[in-house]
Design an enzyme around this catalytic site. Structure first.
Site, mmCIF file in Angstrom:
data_model
loop_
_atom_site.group_PDB
_atom_site.id
_atom_site.type_symbol
_atom_site.label_atom_id
_atom_site.label_comp_id
_atom_site.label_asym_id
_atom_site.label_seq_id
_atom_site.Cartn_x
_atom_site.Cartn_y
_atom_site.Cartn_z
ATOM 1 N N MET A 26 0.842 -1.195 0.000
ATOM 2 C CA MET A 26 0.000 0.000 0.000
ATOM 3 C C MET A 26 0.881 1.250 0.000
ATOM 4 S SD MET A 26 -3.430 -0.960 2.086
ATOM 5 C CE MET A 26 -2.796 -0.717 3.735
ATOM 6 N N ASN A 28 4.072 3.919 0.950
ATOM 7 C CA ASN A 28 4.741 4.462 2.136
ATOM 8 C C ASN A 28 5.812 3.462 2.588
ATOM 9 O OD1 ASN A 28 4.441 5.302 5.465
ATOM 10 N ND2 ASN A 28 4.856 6.800 3.894
ATOM 11 N N HIS A 30 8.883 1.282 3.682
ATOM 12 C CA HIS A 30 9.954 1.335 4.673
ATOM 13 C C HIS A 30 10.872 0.129 4.441
ATOM 14 C CE1 HIS A 30 7.665 -1.780 6.642
ATOM 15 N NE2 HIS A 30 6.637 -0.967 6.827
ATOM 16 N N GLY A 32 11.127 -2.654 5.735
ATOM 17 C CA GLY A 32 10.449 -3.956 5.665
ATOM 18 C C GLY A 32 9.975 -4.277 4.255
ATOM 19 N N HIS A 33 9.378 -3.285 3.597
ATOM 20 C CA HIS A 33 8.949 -3.502 2.204
ATOM 21 C C HIS A 33 10.158 -3.747 1.293
ATOM 22 C CE1 HIS A 33 5.581 -0.764 3.641
ATOM 23 N NE2 HIS A 33 4.892 -1.775 3.168
ATOM 24 N N GLY A 142 4.923 -10.181 3.892
ATOM 25 C CA GLY A 142 5.618 -10.148 5.176
ATOM 26 C C GLY A 142 4.877 -10.971 6.226
ATOM 27 N N LYS A 143 5.657 -11.634 7.080
ATOM 28 C CA LYS A 143 5.053 -12.371 8.195
ATOM 29 C C LYS A 143 4.489 -11.429 9.259
ATOM 30 C CE LYS A 143 7.780 -16.613 8.076
ATOM 31 N NZ LYS A 143 8.635 -17.506 8.899
ATOM 32 N N SER A 181 4.055 1.113 8.477
ATOM 33 C CA SER A 181 3.763 2.495 8.059
ATOM 34 C C SER A 181 2.990 3.219 9.143
ATOM 35 C CB SER A 181 2.950 2.489 6.768
ATOM 36 O OG SER A 181 3.693 1.849 5.758
HETATM 37 O O1 PAF Z 1 -0.274 -5.815 3.385
HETATM 38 C C1 PAF Z 1 -0.668 -4.889 2.650
HETATM 39 O O2 PAF Z 1 0.008 -3.890 2.432
HETATM 40 C C2 PAF Z 1 -2.032 -4.984 2.004
HETATM 41 O O3 PAF Z 1 -2.937 -5.627 2.841
HETATM 42 C C3 PAF Z 1 -2.005 -5.654 0.614
HETATM 43 C C4 PAF Z 1 -1.523 -7.096 0.685
HETATM 44 C C5 PAF Z 1 -1.081 -4.862 -0.309
HETATM 45 C C6 PAF Z 1 -3.403 -5.661 0.005
HETATM 46 O O4 PAF Z 1 -3.909 -4.384 -0.127
#
Ligand code: PAF
Length: 275
Positions: A26, A28, A30, A32-33, A142-143, A181
Site C-alpha cells: 500500500m 509508504n 519502509h 520492511g517492504h 511479510g510475516k 507504516s
Molecule cells: O499488506 C498490505 O500492504 C495490504 O494488505 C495488501 C496485501 C497490499 C493488500 O492491499
C-alpha cells in the site's frame, strides 16, 4: 524502472515475461517492504511492486483517508530494485462497483477479523485482482501480517492459483518494534512505549519454550500487563502456525499473535515459537 498507472500499460509491459516476482504493497515504503523487494529480486527476472491503498479493506472508522500516500518517495526507493511499479487509481482497480468478493476462510473472522469485520475479504479480493493483473510466478508477503499471509496461502491453495507464496521475516527497529507504516502515527512517548508489544511476545515465547502449557493464562497475563500500561488490547493469542487454529497440547509449531492500540494507533505483532 517503469511506473505504470493503468491496467493496459501493465499488461503491455508484462506481456511475454516468464518469471515475475510480485510484491503487493500500500506504499509508504519502509525497510520492511524493501526487504520483500530484495527477496523478489532473487526469485524472479522481472520484479513488480504494486502501490495501492485499497479502500475495500478499510472499515468505515479506519485510517483510509489519512493513510500516508508517498508515491514519489516510494519510487525513489525502488529505483534499481524493481522493474515495474504499478500504482493504479481507485477507479482503475474498481472501474465498476465491486459486487463480487472473495469469501475468505473462517479464520478471517477471528483475531484481527473480529475487530476489523470485512478486512480480509477486502484483502483477499484485491490480492486476487492483483494476481490476475500481474500473473506472477512468485509473490512475497511479510510475516508481520501473519493472518493475512495465512488467508492468502489458503486462497492460493484452494483456488488453485499457480503462484508460490513466500513469507518473509518481519523487519524490526533496533529496539524490536516491528516496522509498519502506521508507526509514524505514534507520538514520541508512544513510540518509546511501543516496544513493549514485541517484548511481551518474547516473554511469552520464553515461557512457552520453558514448558508453560496454560496458553489461556499466558494470554490473559500478557493482556493484563499491556492494559495496565494503558494499551487497549484487542487480543493476545497462542495459535497454530499452520492454520491459526487453537493448538492442542501436542502442537509444536506455535505462533503468538497480538493486536493492541496505543492511543489512536493500532499495532500488531507476532512471534513464531517452535517447541
Ligand atoms: O499488506 C498490505 O500492504 C495490504 O494488505 C495488501 C496485501 C497490499 C493488500 O492491499
Amino acid at each position: 524502472m517503469q511506473l505504470v498507472h493503468s491496467v493496459s500499460e501493465l499488461r503491455a509491459r508484462l506481456a511475454g515475461e516468464q518469471s515475475v516476482a510480485f510484491v503487493p504493497t500500500m506504499g509508504n515504503l519502509h525497510e520492511g517492504h524493501i526487504e520483500l523487494v530484495r527477496i523478489a529480486r532473487q526469485r524472479g527476472s522481472c520484479v513488480v511492486v504494486s502501490i495501492f491503498v485499497n479502500p475495500i479493506q478499510f472499515g468505515p472508522n479506519e485510517d483510509f483517508d489519512k493513510y500516508p500516500r508517498t508515491l514519489d518517495a516510494d519510487c525513489a526507493k525502488l529505483q534499481g530494485l524493481a522493474d515495474v511499479v504499478f500504482a493504479p487509481a481507485v477507479e482503475e482497480m474498481y472501474p465498476e462497483k465491486q459486487t463480487i468478493f472473495v469469501e475468505p476462510p473462517p479464520i478471517s473472522r477471528e483475531l484481527c477479523g473480529e475487530f476489523r469485520p470485512g478486512h480480509f475479504q477486502g484483502v483477499a479480493t484485491v490480492v486476487l485482482k492483483l494476481f490476475n493483473l500481474v500473473q506472477p510466478q512468485v509473490a512475497i508477503f511479510g510475516k508481520k501480517d501473519y493472518q493475512q499471509l495465512t488467508v492468502i496461502r489458503q486462497m492460493v491453495t484452494q483456488l488453485n492459483l499457480p503462484i508460490e507464496i513466500v513469507g518473509a521475516e518481519t523487519s524490526r527497529a533496533a529496539d524490536g518494534l516491528a516496522l509498519s507504516s502506521r508507526n509514524q502515527y505514534l507520538s514520541d512517548a508512544e513510540r518509546t512505549e511501543a516496544v513493549l508489544l514485541s517484548q511481551t511476545l518474547r516473554g511469552m515465547g520464553t515461557a512457552l519454550a520453558g514448558g508453560a502449557a496454560d496458553y489461556a493464562a499466558l494470554e490473559q497475563g500478557a493482556s493484563a500487563a499491556l492494559a495496565k500500561r494503558g494499551w487497549q488490547v484487542e487480543y493476545v493469542a497462542v495459535r497454530k502456525q499452520a492454520d491459526l487454529g487453537v493448538p492442542g497440547m501436542e502442537e509444536r509449531k506455535l505462533v503468538i499473535l497480538a493486536a493492541a492500540r496505543l492511543g489512536k494507533t493500532r499495532l500488531i505483532d507476532n512471534l513464531e515459537v517452535c517447541l
